[in-house]
Design an enzyme around this catalytic site. Structure first.
Site, PDB file in Angstrom:
ATOM      1  N   CYS A   1     -19.780   0.741  -0.135  1.00 30.23           N
ATOM      2  CA  CYS A   1     -20.439   0.314  -1.389  1.00 30.23           C
ATOM      3  C   CYS A   1     -21.626   0.241  -1.891  1.00 30.23           C
ATOM      4  O   CYS A   1     -21.749   0.277  -3.171  1.00 30.23           O
ATOM      5  CB  CYS A   1     -19.821  -1.550  -1.258  1.00 30.23           C
ATOM      6  SG  CYS A   1     -18.085  -1.315  -0.877  1.00 30.23           S
TER       7      CYS A   1
ATOM      8  N   SER B   1     -10.469  -5.246  -7.363  1.00 28.52           N
ATOM      9  CA  SER B   1     -12.122  -3.761  -6.858  1.00 28.52           C
ATOM     10  C   SER B   1     -13.240  -4.019  -7.965  1.00 28.52           C
ATOM     11  O   SER B   1     -13.155  -5.099  -8.532  1.00 28.52           O
ATOM     12  CB  SER B   1     -11.365  -2.545  -7.152  1.00 28.52           C
ATOM     13  OG  SER B   1      -9.959  -2.427  -6.779  1.00 28.52           O
TER      14      SER B   1
ATOM     15  N   ASP C   1       0.545  -1.178  -0.364  1.00 21.05           N
ATOM     16  CA  ASP C   1      -0.339   0.335   0.033  1.00 21.05           C
ATOM     17  C   ASP C   1       0.906   1.182   0.177  1.00 21.05           C
ATOM     18  O   ASP C   1       2.390   1.196   0.068  1.00 21.05           O
ATOM     19  CB  ASP C   1      -0.801   0.022   1.178  1.00 21.05           C
ATOM     20  CG  ASP C   1      -1.879   0.359   0.807  1.00 21.05           C
ATOM     21  OD1 ASP C   1      -3.627  -0.185   1.114  1.00 21.05           O
ATOM     22  OD2 ASP C   1      -1.943   2.645   0.916  1.00 21.05           O
TER      23      ASP C   1
ATOM     24  N   LYS D   1     -20.897  -8.450  -9.798  1.00 18.75           N
ATOM     25  CA  LYS D   1     -20.890  -7.904  -8.631  1.00 18.75           C
ATOM     26  C   LYS D   1     -21.354  -6.467  -8.131  1.00 18.75           C
ATOM     27  O   LYS D   1     -22.246  -6.169  -7.794  1.00 18.75           O
ATOM     28  CB  LYS D   1     -19.331  -7.682  -9.208  1.00 18.75           C
ATOM     29  CG  LYS D   1     -18.937  -6.425  -7.106  1.00 18.75           C
ATOM     30  CD  LYS D   1     -18.649  -7.556  -6.228  1.00 18.75           C
ATOM     31  CE  LYS D   1     -18.845  -6.003  -4.871  1.00 18.75           C
ATOM     32  NZ  LYS D   1     -19.152  -7.507  -3.866  1.00 18.75           N
TER      33      LYS D   1
ATOM     34  N   GLU E   1     -15.040  -9.169  -4.943  1.00 17.82           N
ATOM     35  CA  GLU E   1     -15.214  -9.907  -3.900  1.00 17.82           C
ATOM     36  C   GLU E   1     -16.199 -10.080  -2.987  1.00 17.82           C
ATOM     37  O   GLU E   1     -16.993  -8.232  -3.134  1.00 17.82           O
ATOM     38  CB  GLU E   1     -14.392  -9.015  -2.899  1.00 17.82           C
ATOM     39  CG  GLU E   1     -14.570  -9.552  -1.535  1.00 17.82           C
ATOM     40  CD  GLU E   1     -13.944 -11.503  -1.520  1.00 17.82           C
ATOM     41  OE1 GLU E   1     -12.779 -12.010  -1.687  1.00 17.82           O
ATOM     42  OE2 GLU E   1     -15.056 -11.596  -0.533  1.00 17.82           O
TER      43      GLU E   1
HETATM   44  N1  NAI Z   1     -15.295  -2.425   1.692  1.00 22.79           N
HETATM   45  C1  NAI Z   1     -15.485  -3.859   1.384  1.00 22.79           C
HETATM   46  O1  NAI Z   1     -16.313  -4.458   2.450  1.00 22.79           O
HETATM   47  C2  NAI Z   1     -15.408  -4.093   0.107  1.00 22.79           C
HETATM   48  C3  NAI Z   1     -14.998  -3.365  -0.484  1.00 22.79           C
HETATM   49  N2  NAI Z   1     -15.081  -3.676  -2.160  1.00 22.79           N
HETATM   50  C4  NAI Z   1     -14.343  -3.636  -3.273  1.00 22.79           C
HETATM   51  O2  NAI Z   1     -13.076  -3.312  -2.959  1.00 22.79           O
HETATM   52  C5  NAI Z   1     -12.355  -2.345  -3.519  1.00 22.79           C
HETATM   53  C6  NAI Z   1     -11.372  -1.615  -2.351  1.00 22.79           C
HETATM   54  O3  NAI Z   1     -12.440  -1.388  -0.941  1.00 22.79           O
HETATM   55  P1  NAI Z   1     -11.879  -1.540  -0.196  1.00 22.79           P
HETATM   56  O4  NAI Z   1     -10.713  -2.422   0.605  1.00 22.79           O
HETATM   57  O5  NAI Z   1     -13.146  -1.305   1.389  1.00 22.79           O
HETATM   58  O6  NAI Z   1     -11.043   0.281   0.203  1.00 22.79           O
HETATM   59  P2  NAI Z   1     -10.060   0.807   1.110  1.00 22.79           P
HETATM   60  O7  NAI Z   1      -9.813   2.473   1.364  1.00 22.79           O
HETATM   61  O8  NAI Z   1     -10.055   0.257   2.190  1.00 22.79           O
HETATM   62  O9  NAI Z   1      -8.030   0.327   0.583  1.00 22.79           O
HETATM   63  C7  NAI Z   1      -8.158   0.861  -0.550  1.00 22.79           C
HETATM   64  C8  NAI Z   1      -6.116   1.115  -0.166  1.00 22.79           C
HETATM   65  O10 NAI Z   1      -5.518   1.020  -1.254  1.00 22.79           O
HETATM   66  C9  NAI Z   1      -4.686   1.961  -1.616  1.00 22.79           C
HETATM   67  N3  NAI Z   1      -3.738   2.232  -2.642  1.00 22.79           N
HETATM   68  C10 NAI Z   1      -4.918   2.941  -3.464  1.00 22.79           C
HETATM   69  N4  NAI Z   1      -4.221   3.546  -4.733  1.00 22.79           N
HETATM   70  C11 NAI Z   1      -3.400   2.587  -4.568  1.00 22.79           C
HETATM   71  C12 NAI Z   1      -1.895   2.566  -5.100  1.00 22.79           C
HETATM   72  N5  NAI Z   1      -2.161   2.941  -6.385  1.00 22.79           N
HETATM   73  N6  NAI Z   1      -0.770   1.615  -5.029  1.00 22.79           N
HETATM   74  C13 NAI Z   1      -1.142   1.238  -3.944  1.00 22.79           C
HETATM   75  N7  NAI Z   1      -1.933   1.046  -2.797  1.00 22.79           N
HETATM   76  C14 NAI Z   1      -2.721   2.239  -3.051  1.00 22.79           C
HETATM   77  C15 NAI Z   1      -5.250   2.773  -0.353  1.00 22.79           C
HETATM   78  O11 NAI Z   1      -3.726   3.949   0.661  1.00 22.79           O
HETATM   79  C16 NAI Z   1      -5.831   1.815   0.407  1.00 22.79           C
HETATM   80  O12 NAI Z   1      -4.948   1.689   1.731  1.00 22.79           O
HETATM   81  C17 NAI Z   1     -13.507  -1.427  -3.872  1.00 22.79           C
HETATM   82  O13 NAI Z   1     -13.594  -1.379  -4.758  1.00 22.79           O
HETATM   83  C18 NAI Z   1     -14.317  -2.188  -2.813  1.00 22.79           C
HETATM   84  O14 NAI Z   1     -15.659  -1.450  -3.477  1.00 22.79           O
HETATM   85  C19 NAI Z   1     -15.764  -5.021  -2.740  1.00 22.79           C
HETATM   86  C20 NAI Z   1     -15.878  -6.190  -1.810  1.00 22.79           C
HETATM   87  C21 NAI Z   1     -16.835  -5.231  -0.303  1.00 22.79           C
HETATM   88  O1  UGA Z   2     -19.329  -4.751  -1.951  1.00 21.37           O
HETATM   89  C1  UGA Z   2     -19.392  -5.297  -1.229  1.00 21.37           C
HETATM   90  O2  UGA Z   2     -18.554  -3.618   0.024  1.00 21.37           O
HETATM   91  C2  UGA Z   2     -19.895  -5.297   0.416  1.00 21.37           C
HETATM   92  O3  UGA Z   2     -21.206  -5.104   0.594  1.00 21.37           O
HETATM   93  C3  UGA Z   2     -21.945  -5.448   1.186  1.00 21.37           C
HETATM   94  O4  UGA Z   2     -21.252  -6.203   2.329  1.00 21.37           O
HETATM   95  P1  UGA Z   2     -20.891  -4.687   3.857  1.00 21.37           P
HETATM   96  O5  UGA Z   2     -21.633  -3.363   3.424  1.00 21.37           O
HETATM   97  O6  UGA Z   2     -20.231  -5.061   4.617  1.00 21.37           O
HETATM   98  O7  UGA Z   2     -22.575  -5.288   4.937  1.00 21.37           O
HETATM   99  P2  UGA Z   2     -23.669  -5.401   4.613  1.00 21.37           P
HETATM  100  O8  UGA Z   2     -24.193  -6.653   5.734  1.00 21.37           O
HETATM  101  O9  UGA Z   2     -24.070  -5.506   3.372  1.00 21.37           O
HETATM  102  O10 UGA Z   2     -24.546  -4.233   5.317  1.00 21.37           O
HETATM  103  C4  UGA Z   2     -25.147  -3.160   4.317  1.00 21.37           C
HETATM  104  C5  UGA Z   2     -26.234  -2.008   5.281  1.00 21.37           C
HETATM  105  O11 UGA Z   2     -26.997  -2.229   5.482  1.00 21.37           O
HETATM  106  C6  UGA Z   2     -27.303  -2.973   6.342  1.00 21.37           C
HETATM  107  N1  UGA Z   2     -28.463  -4.010   6.759  1.00 21.37           N
HETATM  108  C7  UGA Z   2     -28.691  -5.100   6.322  1.00 21.37           C
HETATM  109  C8  UGA Z   2     -28.482  -5.917   6.255  1.00 21.37           C
HETATM  110  C9  UGA Z   2     -30.545  -6.083   6.373  1.00 21.37           C
HETATM  111  O12 UGA Z   2     -31.204  -6.656   6.451  1.00 21.37           O
HETATM  112  N2  UGA Z   2     -30.863  -4.270   6.567  1.00 21.37           N
HETATM  113  C10 UGA Z   2     -30.228  -3.575   6.840  1.00 21.37           C
HETATM  114  O13 UGA Z   2     -30.362  -2.659   6.608  1.00 21.37           O
HETATM  115  C11 UGA Z   2     -26.165  -2.883   7.672  1.00 21.37           C
HETATM  116  O14 UGA Z   2     -27.220  -2.491   8.664  1.00 21.37           O
HETATM  117  C12 UGA Z   2     -25.534  -2.149   7.015  1.00 21.37           C
HETATM  118  O15 UGA Z   2     -25.295  -0.941   7.670  1.00 21.37           O
HETATM  119  C13 UGA Z   2     -22.280  -6.857   0.784  1.00 21.37           C
HETATM  120  O16 UGA Z   2     -23.429  -7.658   2.088  1.00 21.37           O
HETATM  121  C14 UGA Z   2     -21.279  -7.852   0.659  1.00 21.37           C
HETATM  122  O17 UGA Z   2     -21.536  -8.750  -0.455  1.00 21.37           O
HETATM  123  C15 UGA Z   2     -20.574  -6.833  -0.483  1.00 21.37           C
HETATM  124  O18 UGA Z   2     -19.006  -8.048  -0.326  1.00 21.37           O
END
Ligand code: NAI
Ligand code: UGA
Length: 518
Positions: free
Chosen positions: A317, A171, A77, A261, A202
């Site tokens: 997201c 991503s 990172d 996704k 993911e």
């Molecule tokens: N947060 C979640 O639960 C989920 C997120 N996603 C997707 O995954 C992707 C990442 O999400 P998060 O992990 O939540 O983001 P995040 O913001 O927590 O992490 C991204 C990281 O990438 C780093 N970064 C950016 N540009 C860079 C570069 N050029 N070289 C090295 N490091 C770099 C940043 O400094 C940061 O630490 C997004 O597209 C999001 O939509 C998918 C599923 C679940």
């Molecule tokens: O792409 C992503 O970032 C992720 O987004 C969500 O995951 P997340 O946002 O971490 O958490 P969720 O459990 O989905 O909850 C999202 C929001 O909806 C709310 N929620 C969830 C479920 C429900 O029945 N009602 C409700 O209000 C939660 O409280 C929260 O604020 C999806 O569940 C993941 O599959 C996906 O990978």
């Protein structure tokens, strides 16, 4: 037949036996069988680099390292503080079970570093797991995904690579992003180096990241149908097959994988907006949203999950990905499709506003000078993440109405709350915010002398079986209100203590139901 991959059109599983794909699974395509599949020679991955040590890159590649002790995994990172935290006892992400897994393999085959170039150079497979926030400026602002981080990571790979690489989009990206990555890689790299681009979205949810990664419903791998694309998919499938059953590793074309996704998140959020829309009808009629969602969820075609009414969905997201889908639909000249998905986000905004209006109207339409305790600031329980948390919208609304607000959250750092309530770089108004907002050391302190308590996050410690609401009641102004935005409190029990209770999806105080009708 080992590691066979079939690309005869739609999706398939990568099987390690000759067994046919189980076509009884609702959504699996019925046309492809592994007995028809081609065996693809492919490399065994030895070194993985993950660009982006965030909520996705960190946990995902930690589990990959834990399950593949023979693969060296380096998570890199540009954020030094984040990498330092990953290398410390205080991880930058709070996820149940994550500390143990990190400790089990950090320093063995799992490394966290800011040396992005070395990790790219050494790896044969690179995950791009950087942030893709909504664009705030320029074309598509407010809707389209900002792919600037994906582009700069891709350019870095092109510049540094001296050997063939499998580049994996982890991503969440708009449909056909892989094509743009390929242009960048081919236009900026040394001649003779081959890049195979895969989509591997993911699906983990925060708060349950470790168990979601350990037991995924499916792993999706999108690739080109070329021989090298299929071989790259097979190499990535082997990495997951260390712990995921082969029939849960699904391959399909790149664009389907990218779109799946966005579609999955849109469908999940749509369920929440649907139940929240119904919660408004419940409040106006005397129906109970928990009973309605229970009744609907018993239908096996609907199912019980993601039908919990709330103050609104948050997280980094759902909103971002739906707006991304709206933008994609508009760009494809499909305005009706765009409007359909946009309504999911609009309904969420409406729900948050409806909830805070309900609080204000319970106080004869003014909360000026009243003390409001906000219990929970994270967007859901078991995470310290506050991105798009409904609590932020609520606090901002209550501030404009002149209330005094005390916030308590068991995991969110105080500094994060101040960042969320101010706009650094836009308006340095921390002093103004602190005239109205304070952060309490525990729930009791937040509720002390309050007029109303609001449950914003469903932390278990806020349940009435854990927190002493009688004690809270005794120390509040009267009448004492509690508003349950997460359906975690027993309304009758709290009413018996003397509270006025407002619950999402249950009749408002203005609606009178004769006692014997309830
Ligand atoms: N947060 C979640 O639960 C989920 C997120 N996603 C997707 O995954 C992707 C990442 O999400 P998060 O992990 O939540 O983001 P995040 O913001 O927590 O992490 C991204 C990281 O990438 C780093 N970064 C950016 N540009 C860079 C570069 N050029 N070289 C090295 N490091 C770099 C940043 O400094 C940061 O630490 C997004 O597209 C999001 O939509 C998918 C599923 C679940
Ligand atoms: O792409 C992503 O970032 C992720 O987004 C969500 O995951 P997340 O946002 O971490 O958490 P969720 O459990 O989905 O909850 C999202 C929001 O909806 C709310 N929620 C969830 C479920 C429900 O029945 N009602 C409700 O209000 C939660 O409280 C929260 O604020 C999806 O569940 C993941 O599959 C996906 O990978």
């Amino acid at each position: 037949m080992k590691n066979a991959v079939n690309y005869s059109g739609t999706s398939t599983c990568i099987g390690n036996t000759d067994a046919s794909i189980d076509t009884s699974r609702g959504n699996s395509p019925s046309t492809t069988r592994t007995s028809e599949a081609l065996a693809i020679p492919h490399i065994k991955v030895k070194k993985i680099c993950c660009i982006g040590a965030g909520y996705v890159g960190g946990p995902t590649c930690t589990i990959i390292a834990a399950k593949n002790p023979d693969i060296i995994v380096t998570i890199v990172d540009i954020n030094q503080a984040r990498i330092d935290a990953w290398n410390s006892d205080n991880l930058p992400i709070s996820e149940p079970g994550l500390d143990e897994v990190v400790k089990s393999c950090r320093g063995r085959n799992l490394f966290f570093s800011t040396d992005v170039d070395k990790a790219i150079h050494d790896a044969d497979l690179i995950f791009v797991s950087v942030n893709t926030p909504t664009k705030t400026k320029g074309m598509g602002a407010g809707y389209a995904a900002d792919l600037g981080y994906v582009e700069s990571a891709t350019r870095r790979i092109a510049q540094i690579a001296r050997s063939d690489k499998i580049v994996v989009e982890k991503s969440t990206v708009p449909c056909r992003t892989a094509q743009n990555m390929r242009y960048i890689l081919e236009a900026n790299s040394k001649a003779g180096i081959r890049f195979d681009i895969l989509s591997n979205p993911e699906f983990l949810a925060e708060g349950t990241a470790v168990s979601d990664l350990m037991n995924p419903d499916r792993v999706l791998i999108g690739s080109l149908k070329t021989e090298s694309g299929r071989a790259a998919a097979a190499s990535l499938a082997d990495v997951y097959a260390s712990w995921v059953a082969r029939d849960q590793i699904i391959t399909m074309n790149l664009w389907s994988s990218e779109l799946s996704k966005l579609a999955a998140n849109a469908l999940l959020a749509q369920r929440i907006s649907s139940i929240n829309a119904l919660s408004a009808i419940c409040e106006a009629t005397g129906a109970d949203i928990e009973e309605v969602s229970y009744a609907c969820g018993l239908d096996t075609r609907i199912g019980p999950k993601f039908l919990k009414a709330s103050v609104g969905f948050g997280g980094s997201c759902f909103q971002k990905d739906i707006l991304n889908l709206v933008y994609l639909s508009e760009s494809l000249h499909l305005p009706e499709v765009a409007a359909y998905w946009k309504q999911v986000v609009d309904m969420n905004e409406y729900q948050k506003r409806r909830f805070s209006n309900r609080v204000i109207s319970s106080f004869f339409n003014t909360i000026y000078g009243k003390k409001i305790a906000i219990l929970g600031f994270a967007f859901k329980k078991d995470t310290s993440d506050t991105r798009e948390s409904p609590a932020i919208t609520l606090v901002n609304h209550f501030r404009t109405e002149g209330a005094q607000i005390a916030i308590y959250d068991p995991k969110v750092q105080e500094s994060q709350i101040w960042i969320d309530l101010t706009e650094p770089g836009v308006m340095d108004d921390l002093t103004e915010v602190q005239k109205q907002v304070s952060i309490a050391k525990d729930a009791y302190a937040a509720c002390d002398d309050a007029d109303a308590v609001i449950i914003c996050t469903e932390w278990d410690e806020f349940r009435d079986t854990v927190l002493d609401y009688k004690l809270i009641y005794d120390h509040m102004k009267k009448p004492a209100f509690v508003f349950d935005g997460r359906l975690i409190l027993n309304k009758t029990r709290l009413e018996d203590m003397g509270f006025q209770v407002g619950t999402i999806g249950r009749a408002t105080s203005g609606f009178t139901v004769p006692k014997d009708w309830e």
